[in-house]
Design an enzyme around this catalytic site. Sequence first.
Site, PDB file in Angstrom:
ATOM      1  N   SER A   1      -3.094  53.107  22.117  1.00 41.65           N
ATOM      2  CA  SER A   1      -3.394  54.489  21.984  1.00 41.65           C
ATOM      3  C   SER A   1      -4.185  55.207  22.915  1.00 41.65           C
ATOM      4  O   SER A   1      -5.383  54.376  23.004  1.00 41.65           O
ATOM      5  CB  SER A   1      -4.004  54.684  20.577  1.00 41.65           C
ATOM      6  OG  SER A   1      -4.341  55.847  20.155  1.00 41.65           O
TER       7      SER A   1
ATOM      8  N   LYS B   1       1.087  55.245  23.346  1.00 39.89           N
ATOM      9  CA  LYS B   1       0.711  56.576  22.710  1.00 39.89           C
ATOM     10  C   LYS B   1      -0.358  57.265  23.368  1.00 39.89           C
ATOM     11  O   LYS B   1      -1.228  56.837  23.785  1.00 39.89           O
ATOM     12  CB  LYS B   1       0.300  56.201  21.058  1.00 39.89           C
ATOM     13  CG  LYS B   1      -0.220  56.957  20.388  1.00 39.89           C
ATOM     14  CD  LYS B   1      -0.550  56.473  18.755  1.00 39.89           C
ATOM     15  CE  LYS B   1      -1.784  56.970  18.464  1.00 39.89           C
ATOM     16  NZ  LYS B   1      -1.897  56.582  16.806  1.00 39.89           N
TER      17      LYS B   1
ATOM     18  N   LYS C   1      -2.869  60.532  22.906  1.00 40.63           N
ATOM     19  CA  LYS C   1      -3.276  61.910  21.982  1.00 40.63           C
ATOM     20  C   LYS C   1      -3.106  63.188  22.466  1.00 40.63           C
ATOM     21  O   LYS C   1      -3.031  63.385  23.616  1.00 40.63           O
ATOM     22  CB  LYS C   1      -4.672  61.318  21.706  1.00 40.63           C
ATOM     23  CG  LYS C   1      -5.118  60.332  20.984  1.00 40.63           C
ATOM     24  CD  LYS C   1      -4.766  60.174  19.597  1.00 40.63           C
ATOM     25  CE  LYS C   1      -5.062  59.060  18.723  1.00 40.63           C
ATOM     26  NZ  LYS C   1      -5.052  59.259  17.327  1.00 40.63           N
TER      27      LYS C   1
ATOM     28  N   ASP D   1       0.204  61.619  19.491  1.00 42.33           N
ATOM     29  CA  ASP D   1      -0.176  61.628  18.086  1.00 42.33           C
ATOM     30  C   ASP D   1      -1.329  62.891  18.077  1.00 42.33           C
ATOM     31  O   ASP D   1      -2.220  62.935  19.072  1.00 42.33           O
ATOM     32  CB  ASP D   1      -1.335  60.318  17.869  1.00 42.33           C
ATOM     33  CG  ASP D   1      -1.850  60.376  16.477  1.00 42.33           C
ATOM     34  OD1 ASP D   1      -1.862  61.301  15.702  1.00 42.33           O
ATOM     35  OD2 ASP D   1      -2.419  59.289  16.026  1.00 42.33           O
TER      36      ASP D   1
ATOM     37  N   GLU E   1       3.239  61.882  16.098  1.00 47.13           N
ATOM     38  CA  GLU E   1       2.365  61.534  14.923  1.00 47.13           C
ATOM     39  C   GLU E   1       1.787  62.587  14.476  1.00 47.13           C
ATOM     40  O   GLU E   1       0.897  63.076  15.109  1.00 47.13           O
ATOM     41  CB  GLU E   1       1.733  60.118  15.037  1.00 47.13           C
ATOM     42  CG  GLU E   1       0.847  59.446  14.300  1.00 47.13           C
ATOM     43  CD  GLU E   1       0.035  58.568  14.619  1.00 47.13           C
ATOM     44  OE1 GLU E   1       0.248  58.059  15.846  1.00 47.13           O
ATOM     45  OE2 GLU E   1      -0.769  58.028  13.922  1.00 47.13           O
TER      46      GLU E   1
ATOM     47  N   ASP F   1       0.662  59.799   9.333  1.00 50.61           N
ATOM     48  CA  ASP F   1      -0.608  59.180   9.079  1.00 50.61           C
ATOM     49  C   ASP F   1      -1.682  59.471   8.182  1.00 50.61           C
ATOM     50  O   ASP F   1      -1.498  59.058   7.171  1.00 50.61           O
ATOM     51  CB  ASP F   1      -1.029  59.009  10.754  1.00 50.61           C
ATOM     52  CG  ASP F   1      -2.556  58.083  10.798  1.00 50.61           C
ATOM     53  OD1 ASP F   1      -2.852  57.577   9.658  1.00 50.61           O
ATOM     54  OD2 ASP F   1      -3.345  58.185  11.996  1.00 50.61           O
TER      55      ASP F   1
ATOM     56  N   LYS G   1      -2.144  52.049   7.496  1.00 48.03           N
ATOM     57  CA  LYS G   1      -3.267  51.410   7.835  1.00 48.03           C
ATOM     58  C   LYS G   1      -4.059  50.936   6.616  1.00 48.03           C
ATOM     59  O   LYS G   1      -4.185  51.810   5.906  1.00 48.03           O
ATOM     60  CB  LYS G   1      -4.348  52.609   8.423  1.00 48.03           C
ATOM     61  CG  LYS G   1      -3.935  53.072   9.946  1.00 48.03           C
ATOM     62  CD  LYS G   1      -4.798  54.441  10.307  1.00 48.03           C
ATOM     63  CE  LYS G   1      -4.310  54.681  11.624  1.00 48.03           C
ATOM     64  NZ  LYS G   1      -5.087  56.053  12.116  1.00 48.03           N
TER      65      LYS G   1
ATOM     66  N   GLY H   1      -4.019  52.057  13.968  1.00 50.32           N
ATOM     67  CA  GLY H   1      -5.338  51.184  14.242  1.00 50.32           C
ATOM     68  C   GLY H   1      -6.496  52.465  13.998  1.00 50.32           C
ATOM     69  O   GLY H   1      -6.162  53.478  14.170  1.00 50.32           O
TER      70      GLY H   1
HETATM   71  O1  OSB Z   1      -4.822  58.747  14.367  1.00 52.42           O
HETATM   72  O2  OSB Z   1      -4.123  56.892  14.813  1.00 52.42           O
HETATM   73  C1  OSB Z   1      -5.193  57.503  14.763  1.00 52.42           C
HETATM   74  C2  OSB Z   1      -8.440  55.969  16.147  1.00 52.42           C
HETATM   75  C3  OSB Z   1      -9.422  56.303  15.280  1.00 52.42           C
HETATM   76  C4  OSB Z   1      -8.874  57.135  14.167  1.00 52.42           C
HETATM   77  C5  OSB Z   1      -7.433  57.608  14.132  1.00 52.42           C
HETATM   78  C6  OSB Z   1      -6.446  56.987  14.941  1.00 52.42           C
HETATM   79  C7  OSB Z   1      -7.060  56.414  16.092  1.00 52.42           C
HETATM   80  C8  OSB Z   1      -6.245  55.663  17.032  1.00 52.42           C
HETATM   81  C9  OSB Z   1      -6.772  54.487  17.811  1.00 52.42           C
HETATM   82  O3  OSB Z   1      -5.115  56.284  17.352  1.00 52.42           O
HETATM   83  C10 OSB Z   1      -5.771  53.335  17.252  1.00 52.42           C
HETATM   84  C11 OSB Z   1      -6.439  52.131  17.929  1.00 52.42           C
HETATM   85  O4  OSB Z   1      -6.555  51.789  18.997  1.00 52.42           O
HETATM   86  O5  OSB Z   1      -7.356  51.361  17.000  1.00 52.42           O
HETATM   87 MG    MG Z   2      -2.833  58.787  13.931  1.00 54.77          MG
END
Ligand code: OSB
Ligand code: MG
Length: 375
Positions: free
Chosen positions: A139, A165, A167, A192, A217, A242, A266, A294
Amino acid sequence: MRIERIELRLLRLPLVRFFETSFGRIHQRPFILVFVEGDGVTGVGECVAEANPYYGSETTGTAWHIIEEFIAPAVLGRDFAHPREIFPALRAIRGHRMAKAAVEMAAWDLFARQQGVPLCRALGGSDETIINGIASGVSIGIQDSIEELIERVEVELAAGYRRIKIKIKPGWDVEAAAAVRAKFGPVPLMVDANAAYHLEDAAHLARLDEFALMMIEQPLDYDDVLDHAALQRGMRTPICLDESLHTPKIAAEAIRAGACRIINIKPGRIGGHSQSIQMHDIALAHGVPVWHGGMLESGIGRAHNIHLSTLPGFSLPGDIAASRRYFAPDLIDPEVIVRPDGTIAVPTEPGIGVHLVSDRVAALTEQRLELRASA
Ligand code: OSB
Ligand code: MG
């Protein structure tokens, strides 16, 4: 297992690189570790609640309060035949699934250690994944420039990661996706949005269709289902939820409503491993692919996530990457590594099967609390 002692520790780790989402930029990760002891064995879990209530409504502060005042009294001194009995025992406490998950997951670790099996076996992981390892994706946060984004993607692809992925947020979406596609061709790519858009943005979001993304996402609100269904009707890119999927029941409703074609699980968000197994089973029964999200976990939470990812429905690479992308050093030794083929090995020792560096944990602990069953 009779739960005799619960210990909470608040720790804080600096991030190797800042992480920026539509909520903002963070440079460090505070989190709570939960130790649960019973019959002379200790299990450990990690609470995914963050410093602020922007991704979810909980924070490290609320989780600490709820565990201390409500969850610990509900489980201390009680005998559980199996960790799947923990979540139902907390039924009177509404919400606070991040707090519940930390305790529940620690109990799973304790149980698997007692049984002398790796957690993946206790959870019902598939032999093939347990042997071959889990597929890892990354991510990548919002960057200061498209050039920096391209550099990040290049580094991660070279490391072997099986899915990228990125953001997105208004102002950092179509151009970012277009740039990655133009530079890297047909790599597995997704975005995402962390709830940064509204249904009125549907036409704008549909522009992402031309990039053949694996999914988008959580484009809309954290508590929405039906607007996502409306958005999906006008978009080819599959929607993955999510934040909106707080419970297995909501996941079932979202699938039925056509609000998501893919599901992000998660355990730390939805109340732990048992709730995750339920959500996984619902998705599998409907033919909906699942992947493991994550939350910038330390090695403890990451190890739990690796074990859960061995369940057969986790058919897409997860947001579970190498420790070194987040923390240097991590709290566990050896740390989590990603192999050149983009997989992570599943620990084979009992429980979560990783070694906590206790000196490091002790040195980083900002707050500590011990709770015991009354005799
Ligand atoms: O939206 O998936 C998410 C991290 C913190 C809170 C929300 C998200 C995320 C990530 C990082 O996308 C995922 C990771 O590498 O741990
Ligand atoms: Mg997410």
